[in-house]
Write an enzyme that holds these catalytic residues in place. Structure first.
Site, PDB file in Angstrom:
ATOM      1  N   ARG A  91       0.861  -1.184   0.000  1.00 56.33           N
ATOM      2  CA  ARG A  91       0.000   0.000   0.000  1.00 56.33           C
ATOM      3  C   ARG A  91       0.893   1.229   0.000  1.00 56.33           C
ATOM      4  O   ARG A  91       2.114   1.105   0.061  1.00 56.33           O
ATOM      5  CB  ARG A  91      -0.961  -0.015   1.187  1.00 56.33           C
ATOM      6  CG  ARG A  91      -0.278  -0.098   2.529  1.00 56.33           C
ATOM      7  CD  ARG A  91      -1.277  -0.105   3.677  1.00 56.33           C
ATOM      8  NE  ARG A  91      -0.599  -0.398   4.932  1.00 56.33           N
ATOM      9  CZ  ARG A  91      -1.212  -0.476   6.105  1.00 56.33           C
ATOM     10  NH1 ARG A  91      -2.496  -0.296   6.200  1.00 56.33           N
ATOM     11  NH2 ARG A  91      -0.521  -0.739   7.184  1.00 56.33           N
ATOM     12  N   ASN A 138      -4.644   7.245   4.761  1.00 61.22           N
ATOM     13  CA  ASN A 138      -4.281   6.493   5.959  1.00 61.22           C
ATOM     14  C   ASN A 138      -2.825   6.760   6.300  1.00 61.22           C
ATOM     15  O   ASN A 138      -1.935   6.517   5.480  1.00 61.22           O
ATOM     16  CB  ASN A 138      -4.463   4.986   5.724  1.00 61.22           C
ATOM     17  CG  ASN A 138      -4.382   4.198   7.017  1.00 61.22           C
ATOM     18  OD1 ASN A 138      -5.219   4.341   7.887  1.00 61.22           O
ATOM     19  ND2 ASN A 138      -3.332   3.396   7.151  1.00 61.22           N
ATOM     20  N   GLU A 139      -2.603   7.279   7.477  1.00 61.57           N
ATOM     21  CA  GLU A 139      -1.249   7.445   8.015  1.00 61.57           C
ATOM     22  C   GLU A 139      -0.265   8.040   7.004  1.00 61.57           C
ATOM     23  O   GLU A 139       0.710   7.388   6.608  1.00 61.57           O
ATOM     24  CB  GLU A 139      -0.722   6.114   8.555  1.00 61.57           C
ATOM     25  CG  GLU A 139      -1.508   5.613   9.746  1.00 61.57           C
ATOM     26  CD  GLU A 139      -0.807   4.501  10.514  1.00 61.57           C
ATOM     27  OE1 GLU A 139       0.038   3.813   9.918  1.00 61.57           O
ATOM     28  OE2 GLU A 139      -1.118   4.330  11.706  1.00 61.57           O
ATOM     29  N   GLU A 153      -6.820   4.359  16.155  1.00 66.24           N
ATOM     30  CA  GLU A 153      -6.446   2.943  16.090  1.00 66.24           C
ATOM     31  C   GLU A 153      -5.550   2.621  17.278  1.00 66.24           C
ATOM     32  O   GLU A 153      -4.674   3.418  17.627  1.00 66.24           O
ATOM     33  CB  GLU A 153      -5.592   2.644  14.852  1.00 66.24           C
ATOM     34  CG  GLU A 153      -6.257   2.746  13.527  1.00 66.24           C
ATOM     35  CD  GLU A 153      -5.262   2.426  12.398  1.00 66.24           C
ATOM     36  OE1 GLU A 153      -4.258   1.726  12.627  1.00 66.24           O
ATOM     37  OE2 GLU A 153      -5.499   2.900  11.279  1.00 66.24           O
ATOM     38  N   TRP A 175       3.434  -6.520  12.628  1.00 62.99           N
ATOM     39  CA  TRP A 175       4.588  -5.949  11.923  1.00 62.99           C
ATOM     40  C   TRP A 175       5.827  -5.819  12.804  1.00 62.99           C
ATOM     41  O   TRP A 175       6.848  -5.317  12.356  1.00 62.99           O
ATOM     42  CB  TRP A 175       4.216  -4.590  11.314  1.00 62.99           C
ATOM     43  CG  TRP A 175       3.430  -3.702  12.241  1.00 62.99           C
ATOM     44  CD1 TRP A 175       2.075  -3.576  12.283  1.00 62.99           C
ATOM     45  CD2 TRP A 175       3.945  -2.843  13.280  1.00 62.99           C
ATOM     46  NE1 TRP A 175       1.706  -2.684  13.277  1.00 62.99           N
ATOM     47  CE2 TRP A 175       2.830  -2.223  13.903  1.00 62.99           C
ATOM     48  CE3 TRP A 175       5.220  -2.541  13.742  1.00 62.99           C
ATOM     49  CZ2 TRP A 175       2.967  -1.322  14.950  1.00 62.99           C
ATOM     50  CZ3 TRP A 175       5.345  -1.644  14.792  1.00 62.99           C
ATOM     51  CH2 TRP A 175       4.234  -1.051  15.375  1.00 62.99           C
ATOM     52  N   GLU A 218      -1.941  -8.833   7.196  1.00 60.02           N
ATOM     53  CA  GLU A 218      -2.187  -8.526   8.618  1.00 60.02           C
ATOM     54  C   GLU A 218      -3.049  -9.581   9.314  1.00 60.02           C
ATOM     55  O   GLU A 218      -3.714  -9.276  10.298  1.00 60.02           O
ATOM     56  CB  GLU A 218      -2.800  -7.133   8.737  1.00 60.02           C
ATOM     57  CG  GLU A 218      -1.848  -6.081   8.183  1.00 60.02           C
ATOM     58  CD  GLU A 218      -2.180  -4.664   8.585  1.00 60.02           C
ATOM     59  OE1 GLU A 218      -1.336  -4.023   9.228  1.00 60.02           O
ATOM     60  OE2 GLU A 218      -3.283  -4.201   8.249  1.00 60.02           O
ATOM     61  N   LYS A 219      -2.983 -10.800   8.831  1.00 60.38           N
ATOM     62  CA  LYS A 219      -3.865 -11.823   9.430  1.00 60.38           C
ATOM     63  C   LYS A 219      -3.452 -12.200  10.841  1.00 60.38           C
ATOM     64  O   LYS A 219      -4.232 -12.741  11.602  1.00 60.38           O
ATOM     65  CB  LYS A 219      -3.977 -13.046   8.526  1.00 60.38           C
ATOM     66  CG  LYS A 219      -2.652 -13.748   8.238  1.00 60.38           C
ATOM     67  CD  LYS A 219      -2.852 -15.066   7.502  1.00 60.38           C
ATOM     68  CE  LYS A 219      -2.781 -14.980   6.005  1.00 60.38           C
ATOM     69  NZ  LYS A 219      -1.578 -14.372   5.432  1.00 60.38           N
ATOM     70  N   HIS A 244      -2.491  -9.941  13.015  1.00 62.03           N
ATOM     71  CA  HIS A 244      -2.722  -8.763  13.864  1.00 62.03           C
ATOM     72  C   HIS A 244      -3.966  -9.043  14.700  1.00 62.03           C
ATOM     73  O   HIS A 244      -4.949  -9.581  14.205  1.00 62.03           O
ATOM     74  CB  HIS A 244      -2.947  -7.539  12.981  1.00 62.03           C
ATOM     75  CG  HIS A 244      -2.781  -6.239  13.690  1.00 62.03           C
ATOM     76  ND1 HIS A 244      -3.709  -5.758  14.587  1.00 62.03           N
ATOM     77  CD2 HIS A 244      -1.796  -5.318  13.641  1.00 62.03           C
ATOM     78  CE1 HIS A 244      -3.297  -4.586  15.045  1.00 62.03           C
ATOM     79  NE2 HIS A 244      -2.139  -4.298  14.495  1.00 62.03           N
TER      80      HIS A 244
END
Ligand code: GLA
Length: 659
Positions: free
Chosen positions: A113, A151-152, A308, A316, A356-357, A359
């Protein structure tokens, strides 16, 4: 600034919701479970560009209509994302030159991303087109209470070195400097023969095999910040026409080095921050407090949103360490204590696919029979009970100066020591104050300081003339200032202030520094009184100041290490040594007392105590119970009178009867 979204009541509770990853029956279950947990706000659509615009100019909004309508029927409000942080494959194929390029010249690839350059005209145009459509379609949707742009910004893409960026950079330089003569003077280009005769000769400060002009690099950091901000504004201006507040989520106020958030905050309707614990750091709850305090400070003291955080492990970090029992609750309530009016998570339901599974999530892979789910439901209950806190303010009597430009400048190449680090110093001062139960704001050194009894300036190598004058006025008017080594050395162009260091602060501190003596990796120095310091030692020559402590050994043995100068109605102190948080504690406690800072006594340093309006938050980070004398009233979390004791790992939020 400060238009908090129109949420029904109380604090916001929820998280990032990605229904596009799930079949219809799971989406139905999601809404049922959200109600069970007391979720009242979810962020939708942050990475959904490829589904909303599957081909250039072809839009498919039906699925999102259904999601928003379902949420609305359930009474759950929506923070609607603009999905520009994940450009779709068709965009990357059509505009391959929009991929960002790193300083080393590596072109960023697809499949992740943030793979489009904020300066690229095609990316800006495609972003604007999509956002126009979103605003048009959902501007009046009753579920949508606010907008969440991108985002960020800045994480992980800070500076881009592609040709479009270089072209935009030259334009930016023309605006900043006006003429080549002014640029050559600001950058000191006579050094190493870099004088420019044409704007087109100026390149981005790409990687080189030697140090690159630091003034050029500083300007590039400023430029990159402005370019991302430009991409945000483009969207913000469209979305504001809907009359609903607009924000973007900061990538961790204290962690996002590449963005100057002092420039961002005024452009947001409400400050929103993401925070993740560094799982390996034993004091990570203290860094959390600092992140929250900086969020509040950026919001000018107004309530902000924790957009968040995690229920448990992140995916990560090297080790995905699950939170210990009670830790999620303490983390969430610590953000609220420090001004957050929203407790939101990444993410609602753990993903089965993608990066991100692993997370953590509010609904974990383990499902609703898990401890995690019970904890999430219990937290939802806590958050509802904290409704009376909404909108209340935190008052701090102490401030630490935080300036991104100083951060950038200190950590460029070829400084007197590669160990000089801005965060290391800020963290040490912040931790010392935290352990003394002193609530701290973080301020830009040019900001109005008159509300503070004590101000700390941690290794602020870059300090403008204007900021130095501001500090001087603050002390003159009776304030107390503590300056740490290697502050006030250069101006905004990384040019050494005239005369001996610290040029911008010499008069205020009443001393000069004749020579720096950075320490070797394992070296330390001792001060009279016993504290020991790392990283730094230097030869201070007193002019009007007086030494309170001296170096007892090392290259400056016998010379001043901690000085005080009476200036106007206040005092300016200077500390030449790199004391740890533990070493700083007695100094700061003494200074806080001298300055008349109110703080509780005789509490263990594992107890976090913060006042927000009429409420005292007591967060016990230690394993054993702690009694807190002198605080009485109802505990909002239990509804019963506060017992005077906070159990190990527990939290109490006391609505004080008297104070
Ligand atoms: C960031 C991002 C989220 C997610 C989380 C995971 O904060 O904004 O999309 O990747 O990190 O920790």
């Amino acid at each position: 600034m400060s238009r908090y979204p129109a949420l029904p009541e109380g604090l916001a509770f929820g998280g990032d919701y990605n229904p596009e990853q799930w079949p219809a029956e799971v989406q139905e279950e999601d809404v049922r479970l959200m109600r069970e947990a007391g979720v009242n706000l979810v962020t939708v659509g942050v990475f959904a560009w490829a589904l909303l615009e599957p081909r250039e100019g072809v839009y498919e909004f039906g699925w999102l209509d259904a999601v928003l309508d379902r949420l609305h029927r359930a009474g759950i409000a929506v923070d609607l994302g603009t999905p520009t942080a994940a450009p779709p494959p068709w965009f990357s194929r059509a505009y391959p030159d929009a991929f960002p390029v790193t300083r080393e010249g590596v072109r960023v690839g697809a499949g992740g991303r943030q793979h489009a350059c904020s300066s690229h005209p095609a990316f800006r145009a495609a972003s604007a087109r999509l956002v126009e459509r979103l605003a048009e379609r959902y501007g009046d949707h009753p579920a949508v209470v606010m907008w969440h742009v991108h985002n960020e910004y800045g994480a992980p893409l800070g500076e881009c070195y592609c040709p479009a960026s270089t072209a935009a950079w030259r334009e930016w330089l023309r605006r900043r400097h006006g003429s080549l003569d002014a640029l050559n003077a600001a950058w000191g280009t006579t050094f190493w023969g870099q004088t420019y005769g044409e704007w087109e000769e100026i390149d981005a400060p790409r990687w080189s095999h030697t140090a690159v002009n630091p003034a050029q690099r500083l300007d590039y950091a400023r430029f990159a910040n402005e370019e991302h901000l430009g991409h945000y504004r483009l969207q913000r201006d469209v979305l504001r026409r809907t009359g609903k507040p607009v924000t973007t989520n900061f990538a961790g106020t204290v962690n996002c080095k590449s963005m100057d958030l002092w420039r961002w905050a005024p452009e947001l309707d409400v400050v929103a921050n993401d925070h993740y614990l560094d799982a390996e750091d034993p004091a990570n709850h203290i860094r959390l407090s600092m992140s929250a305090d900086l969020s509040r400070s950026l919001a000018g003291g107004a309530p902000w949103m924790l957009m968040e955080h995690s229920t448990g492990a992140t995916s990560w970090q090297r080790r995905g360490i699950a939170k210990r029992p009670g830790e999620m609750r303490r983390n969430s309530l610590a953000h609220v204590a420090r001004g957050a009016d929203a407790v939101l998570f990444f993410q609602w339901r753990a993903s089965r696919h993608g990066a991100e599974k692993w997370h953590s999530a509010m609904v974990p892979h383990a499902g609703t029979g898990s401890q995690m789910w019970s904890d999430v439901v219990a937290l939802g209950r806590d958050v509802r009970r904290l409704a009376p806190v909404r909108g209340a303010r935190v008052a701090a009597e102490v401030a630490i100066a935080w300036d991104w430009e100083a951060y950038w400048a200190l950590e460029l190449e070829w400084r007197p020591s590669g160990d000089l680090a801005f965060r290391e110093r800020v963290d040490a001062f912040y931790e010392a104050l935290w352990r003394e139960h002193v609530t701290t704001d973080l301020v830009h050194p040019s900001a109005d300081l008159s509300a503070y009894k004590l101000v700390v300036l941690p290794s602020s190598y870059l300090l403008t003339e204007a900021s130095a004058k501001n500090l001087q006025r603050y002390v003159e008017a009776g304030g107390h200032l503590l300056v740490s080594y290697f502050s006030g050395v250069v101006d905004e162009n990384d040019t050494v202030h005239d005369g001996p260091c610290p040029g911008a602060l010499r008069e205020l501190l009443g001393l000069r520094v004749e020579e720096f003596h950075p320490l070797r990796e394992h070296e330390s120095v001792t001060l009279t009184g016993g504290a020991s310091g790392r990283i730094w030692s230097e030869r201070v020559i007193l002019e009007r100041a007086r030494a309170e402590l001296r170096f007892a050994d090392g290259p400056d043995a016998g010379h001043p290490a901690y000085t005080v100068n009476a200036f106007g109605g206040g005092t300016a102190r200077y500390l030449s040594a790199g004391l740890s948080a533990a070493g700083l504690r007695p100094l700061l406690a003494g200074l806080a007392d001298l300055a008349g800072v109110t703080r509780p006594r005789d509490l263990p340093d594992t107890l976090e105590l913060v006042r927000r309006g009429a409420h005292v938050f007591l967060i016990n980070h230690g394993p054993g119970p702690v009694s807190v004398p002198g605080v009485s009233g109802a505990d909002l979390l239990t509804g019963a009178p506060f017992t005077g004791e906070v159990p190990g790992g527990g939290v109490a939020v006391v609505r004080e009867e008297t104070f």
